[in-house]
Design a protein around this motif. Structure first.
Motif, PDB file in Angstrom:
ATOM      1  N   PHE A 141      28.523 -21.541  32.392  1.00  0.00           N
ATOM      2  CA  PHE A 141      27.778 -21.688  33.650  1.00  0.00           C
ATOM      3  C   PHE A 141      27.086 -23.043  33.804  1.00  0.00           C
ATOM      4  CE2 PHE A 141      27.718 -16.883  33.523  1.00  0.00           C
ATOM      5  CZ  PHE A 141      28.619 -16.740  34.565  1.00  0.00           C
ATOM      6  N   PRO A 142      26.476 -23.617  32.746  1.00  0.00           N
ATOM      7  CA  PRO A 142      25.867 -24.944  32.936  1.00  0.00           C
ATOM      8  C   PRO A 142      26.897 -25.999  33.302  1.00  0.00           C
ATOM      9  CG  PRO A 142      25.037 -23.905  30.938  1.00  0.00           C
ATOM     10  CD  PRO A 142      26.202 -23.087  31.393  1.00  0.00           C
ATOM     11  N   GLY A 143      28.068 -25.923  32.662  1.00  0.00           N
ATOM     12  CA  GLY A 143      29.122 -26.865  32.993  1.00  0.00           C
ATOM     13  C   GLY A 143      29.584 -26.729  34.422  1.00  0.00           C
ATOM     14  N   LEU A 144      29.703 -25.489  34.893  1.00  0.00           N
ATOM     15  CA  LEU A 144      30.117 -25.274  36.283  1.00  0.00           C
ATOM     16  C   LEU A 144      29.070 -25.805  37.252  1.00  0.00           C
ATOM     17  CD1 LEU A 144      31.697 -21.700  36.122  1.00  0.00           C
ATOM     18  CD2 LEU A 144      32.878 -23.907  36.273  1.00  0.00           C
ATOM     19  N   VAL A 177      18.020 -27.739  31.596  1.00  0.00           N
ATOM     20  CA  VAL A 177      19.235 -26.913  31.604  1.00  0.00           C
ATOM     21  C   VAL A 177      19.771 -26.855  33.030  1.00  0.00           C
ATOM     22  CG1 VAL A 177      20.237 -24.651  31.114  1.00  0.00           C
ATOM     23  CG2 VAL A 177      18.360 -25.511  29.699  1.00  0.00           C
ATOM     24  N   PRO A 178      20.999 -27.273  33.250  1.00  0.00           N
ATOM     25  CA  PRO A 178      21.557 -27.178  34.600  1.00  0.00           C
ATOM     26  C   PRO A 178      21.885 -25.732  34.959  1.00  0.00           C
ATOM     27  CG  PRO A 178      23.219 -27.984  33.068  1.00  0.00           C
ATOM     28  CD  PRO A 178      21.936 -27.898  32.294  1.00  0.00           C
ATOM     29  N   VAL A 179      21.392 -25.292  36.079  1.00  0.00           N
ATOM     30  CA  VAL A 179      21.694 -23.945  36.548  1.00  0.00           C
ATOM     31  C   VAL A 179      22.284 -24.028  37.951  1.00  0.00           C
ATOM     32  CG1 VAL A 179      19.867 -22.891  35.172  1.00  0.00           C
ATOM     33  CG2 VAL A 179      19.390 -23.556  37.521  1.00  0.00           C
ATOM     34  N   ARG A 180      22.989 -22.981  38.319  1.00  0.00           N
ATOM     35  CA  ARG A 180      23.625 -22.955  39.630  1.00  0.00           C
ATOM     36  C   ARG A 180      22.573 -22.882  40.736  1.00  0.00           C
ATOM     37  NH1 ARG A 180      26.898 -17.897  37.922  1.00  0.00           N
ATOM     38  NH2 ARG A 180      25.151 -17.865  36.464  1.00  0.00           N
ATOM     39  N   ARG A 181      22.903 -23.463  41.874  1.00  0.00           N
ATOM     40  CA  ARG A 181      21.945 -23.596  42.966  1.00  0.00           C
ATOM     41  C   ARG A 181      21.396 -22.253  43.435  1.00  0.00           C
ATOM     42  NH1 ARG A 181      25.439 -27.775  46.729  1.00  0.00           N
ATOM     43  NH2 ARG A 181      25.470 -29.534  45.269  1.00  0.00           N
ATOM     44  N   ALA A 182      22.211 -21.213  43.329  1.00  0.00           N
ATOM     45  CA  ALA A 182      21.802 -19.905  43.858  1.00  0.00           C
ATOM     46  C   ALA A 182      20.514 -19.409  43.225  1.00  0.00           C
ATOM     47  CB  ALA A 182      22.915 -18.879  43.637  1.00  0.00           C
ATOM     48  N   PHE A 183      20.249 -19.757  41.965  1.00  0.00           N
ATOM     49  CA  PHE A 183      19.042 -19.265  41.300  1.00  0.00           C
ATOM     50  C   PHE A 183      17.787 -19.905  41.881  1.00  0.00           C
ATOM     51  CE2 PHE A 183      22.408 -18.359  38.306  1.00  0.00           C
ATOM     52  CZ  PHE A 183      22.098 -17.070  37.908  1.00  0.00           C
ATOM     53  N   ALA A 216      17.594 -14.106  24.807  1.00  0.00           N
ATOM     54  CA  ALA A 216      16.897 -15.355  25.106  1.00  0.00           C
ATOM     55  C   ALA A 216      17.784 -16.580  24.942  1.00  0.00           C
ATOM     56  CB  ALA A 216      15.654 -15.483  24.230  1.00  0.00           C
ATOM     57  N   GLY A 217      19.035 -16.456  25.375  1.00  0.00           N
ATOM     58  CA  GLY A 217      19.891 -17.622  25.411  1.00  0.00           C
ATOM     59  C   GLY A 217      19.305 -18.681  26.327  1.00  0.00           C
ATOM     60  N   ALA A 218      19.580 -19.937  26.038  1.00  0.00           N
ATOM     61  CA  ALA A 218      18.952 -21.031  26.781  1.00  0.00           C
ATOM     62  C   ALA A 218      19.287 -20.982  28.266  1.00  0.00           C
ATOM     63  CB  ALA A 218      19.401 -22.368  26.193  1.00  0.00           C
ATOM     64  N   VAL A 219      20.534 -20.685  28.587  1.00  0.00           N
ATOM     65  CA  VAL A 219      20.926 -20.678  29.993  1.00  0.00           C
ATOM     66  C   VAL A 219      20.274 -19.512  30.718  1.00  0.00           C
ATOM     67  CG1 VAL A 219      22.877 -20.531  31.579  1.00  0.00           C
ATOM     68  CG2 VAL A 219      23.062 -21.876  29.482  1.00  0.00           C
ATOM     69  N   THR A 220      20.238 -18.352  30.071  1.00  0.00           N
ATOM     70  CA  THR A 220      19.605 -17.194  30.694  1.00  0.00           C
ATOM     71  C   THR A 220      18.131 -17.453  30.968  1.00  0.00           C
ATOM     72  OG1 THR A 220      21.149 -15.683  29.621  1.00  0.00           O
ATOM     73  CG2 THR A 220      19.102 -14.742  30.446  1.00  0.00           C
ATOM     74  N   THR A 221      17.415 -18.025  29.999  1.00  0.00           N
ATOM     75  CA  THR A 221      15.989 -18.293  30.221  1.00  0.00           C
ATOM     76  C   THR A 221      15.798 -19.313  31.340  1.00  0.00           C
ATOM     77  OG1 THR A 221      15.950 -19.984  28.472  1.00  0.00           O
ATOM     78  CG2 THR A 221      15.359 -17.739  27.834  1.00  0.00           C
ATOM     79  N   ALA A 222      16.708 -20.294  31.436  1.00  0.00           N
ATOM     80  CA  ALA A 222      16.603 -21.281  32.511  1.00  0.00           C
ATOM     81  C   ALA A 222      16.888 -20.653  33.862  1.00  0.00           C
ATOM     82  CB  ALA A 222      17.571 -22.435  32.252  1.00  0.00           C
ATOM     83  N   GLU A 223      17.859 -19.757  33.917  1.00  0.00           N
ATOM     84  CA  GLU A 223      18.182 -19.087  35.181  1.00  0.00           C
ATOM     85  C   GLU A 223      17.026 -18.196  35.628  1.00  0.00           C
ATOM     86  OE1 GLU A 223      23.067 -18.930  34.736  1.00  0.00           O
ATOM     87  OE2 GLU A 223      21.867 -17.165  34.227  1.00  0.00           O
ATOM     88  N   ILE A 224      16.404 -17.498  34.682  1.00  0.00           N
ATOM     89  CA  ILE A 224      15.270 -16.636  35.028  1.00  0.00           C
ATOM     90  C   ILE A 224      14.098 -17.484  35.509  1.00  0.00           C
ATOM     91  CG2 ILE A 224      13.575 -15.016  34.078  1.00  0.00           C
ATOM     92  CD1 ILE A 224      15.834 -13.978  32.238  1.00  0.00           C
ATOM     93  N   ASP A 279      16.541 -29.926  39.543  1.00  0.00           N
ATOM     94  CA  ASP A 279      17.325 -31.139  39.709  1.00  0.00           C
ATOM     95  C   ASP A 279      18.144 -31.472  38.465  1.00  0.00           C
ATOM     96  OD1 ASP A 279      15.158 -31.665  38.113  1.00  0.00           O
ATOM     97  OD2 ASP A 279      14.584 -33.538  39.089  1.00  0.00           O
ATOM     98  N   ALA A 280      18.142 -30.611  37.471  1.00  0.00           N
ATOM     99  CA  ALA A 280      18.805 -30.938  36.204  1.00  0.00           C
ATOM    100  C   ALA A 280      20.300 -31.158  36.395  1.00  0.00           C
ATOM    101  CB  ALA A 280      18.561 -29.829  35.173  1.00  0.00           C
ATOM    102  N   ALA A 281      20.973 -30.282  37.138  1.00  0.00           N
ATOM    103  CA  ALA A 281      22.420 -30.419  37.315  1.00  0.00           C
ATOM    104  C   ALA A 281      22.758 -31.725  38.017  1.00  0.00           C
ATOM    105  CB  ALA A 281      22.970 -29.231  38.092  1.00  0.00           C
ATOM    106  N   ARG A 282      22.002 -32.073  39.053  1.00  0.00           N
ATOM    107  CA  ARG A 282      22.271 -33.316  39.766  1.00  0.00           C
ATOM    108  C   ARG A 282      21.966 -34.535  38.875  1.00  0.00           C
ATOM    109  NH1 ARG A 282      23.244 -35.794  44.814  1.00  0.00           N
ATOM    110  NH2 ARG A 282      24.417 -33.868  45.144  1.00  0.00           N
ATOM    111  N   ASP A 283      20.861 -34.491  38.128  1.00  0.00           N
ATOM    112  CA  ASP A 283      20.513 -35.611  37.249  1.00  0.00           C
ATOM    113  C   ASP A 283      21.584 -35.834  36.173  1.00  0.00           C
ATOM    114  OD1 ASP A 283      18.220 -35.974  38.681  1.00  0.00           O
ATOM    115  OD2 ASP A 283      16.876 -35.115  37.173  1.00  0.00           O
ATOM    116  N   ILE A 284      22.060 -34.739  35.590  1.00  0.00           N
ATOM    117  CA  ILE A 284      23.095 -34.860  34.567  1.00  0.00           C
ATOM    118  C   ILE A 284      24.384 -35.397  35.181  1.00  0.00           C
ATOM    119  CG2 ILE A 284      24.573 -33.549  32.984  1.00  0.00           C
ATOM    120  CD1 ILE A 284      22.166 -31.664  32.561  1.00  0.00           C
TER     121      ILE A 284
END
Length: 373
Positions: free
Chosen positions: A22-25, A166-172, A267-275, A348-353
């Motif tokens: 998901f972070p890659g997407l 952590v890059p997360v999808r915009r929907a969150f 408590a995976g990193a992506v899950t915590t970032a999405e929450i 802004d993490a996904a855009r910055d990366i």
């Protein structure tokens, strides 16, 4: 797929869990808005193939096997597969015109990451956990740069590392602020894409004991293979104050978080970032075999006032039940935790990366042109 007018192609690789996809997407989506193509290298018939295909990103399959913590015979086979897949990945990178390889973690990404050297393009690593994973620690010797979500992870890596979140999808980030009803708390249980046997076994009883003055409505992601047995456990402890819905897999996780008030999760990193992006309070139960980084991820949320941490071995005890019951009944604390979670979000993490990846890719492309010009 490739188009006639684009700035170049970034090839992503990684998989095995949603946290490696998901972070890659999220970054791939941003890259496409910046005029870049995205492709993905992973395993055939895997979770990453399904998720990547549904996102409209070109997918190419290569064999990969875990290398670490294997016996001599298995390690030799894994090494042979790695060497062959690395050569095949180099051919794929050339055909795709890869300007950069973006590794999202797990042994799956090793062939493409190593092939970046053969192809002569940059390698970017994403490390979202508080402690770097084994694959990233090894591949960092060959990487151009890494993006980390915690400063603690940077020291484990042999390449330059930048703190990016952590890059997360915009929907969150588009989820509404928490609004609690007067008579119930809606709880979402996320045990990972394959579910969690421990959460499936222990949470039905915990919720039955914790429900009371406040009704508890649970949606429980059990994993596709464990729906019936988990549903039976809720049926065995049913009370008028507890309702439950068990589902194997939740595809629209952002929509599910929107519809719930409290998340109980690993408590995976992506899950915590999405929450955090969703602005929801959480109860984190770190996976014991990954307790090093998962506990670190959860503690960061606890220290910010956005969550509580419950160890897996404590789920059957009265202390865990009492803590969860008090949290469910405390509207003020739930709202305060939700606000604290949203305050941790780096939307802004996904855009910055993506912007940084563009810089590295273009720099590498220019260098290759100079060498071949």
């Amino acid at each position: 797929m490739s188009t006639g007018n684009h700035r170049g192609t970034v090839v992503f690789s990684g998989g095995g869990t949603g946290g490696h996809v998901f972070p890659g997407l999220a970054v791939a989506d941003e890259l496409r808005t910046l005029g870049w193509n995205a492709a993905w290298i992973g395993r055939r018939g895997s979770l990453e193939e399904r998720l990547v295909a549904s996102a409209g990103v070109e997918f190419r399959a290569l064999p990969a096997r875990p290398f670490m913590d294997r016996g001599g015979g298995q390690r030799a086979v894994a090494l042979a597969v790695l060497l062959l897949s690395t050569l095949r990945a180099a051919v794929l990178l050339r055909r795709l015109g890869a300007a950069l390889v973006f590794a999202t973690g797990g042994y799956v990404c090793a062939p493409a990451a190593l092939a970046s050297r053969l192809h002569g393009c940059g390698l970017y690593l994403l490390e979202p956990n508080a402690e770097s994973g084994a694959a990233n620690r090894t591949l960092s010797r060959f990487a151009t740069e890494a993006g980390v979500a915690f400063e603690s992870a940077a020291g484990d890596l042999a390449c330059e590392a930048r703190l990016v979140g952590v890059p997360v999808r915009r929907a969150f980030g588009e989820i509404d602020e928490l609004r609690l009803s007067d008579d119930r708390v809606r709880v979402l249980v996320l045990g990972g894409s394959q579910g969690s046997d421990a959460l499936n076994r222990h949470l039905p009883g915990l919720f039955a004991r914790a429900a009371g003055p406040v009704r508890v409505d649970v949606t429980h992601q059990s994993g596709p293979a464990r729906v019936d047995e988990t549903r039976d456990r809720y049926r065995d402890v049913a009370t008028p104050e507890l309702s439950s819905r068990v589902t194997g897999f939740i595809r629209d996780t952002a929509g599910a978080m929107q519809a719930h008030d409290l998340i109980v999760s690993r408590a995976g990193a992506v899950t915590t970032a999405e929450i955090a992006a969703a602005g929801r309070p959480a109860v984190y139960v770190p996976l014991p075999m990954a307790a090093g980084h998962q506990r670190g991820n959860a503690r960061a949320m606890v220290e910010a006032g956005a969550a509580i941490l419950v160890e897996q071995d404590d789920l059957l005890g009265e202390t865990a039940t009492d803590r969860c019951a008090r949290l469910i009944a405390d509207r003020g604390r739930l709202l305060a935790m939700a606000a604290a979670a949203r305050g941790l979000n780096r939307n802004d993490a996904a855009r910055d990366i993506a912007t940084r990846v563009c810089e590295i890719a273009e720099r590498g492309t220019s260098g290759r042109r100079e060498r071949t010009g």
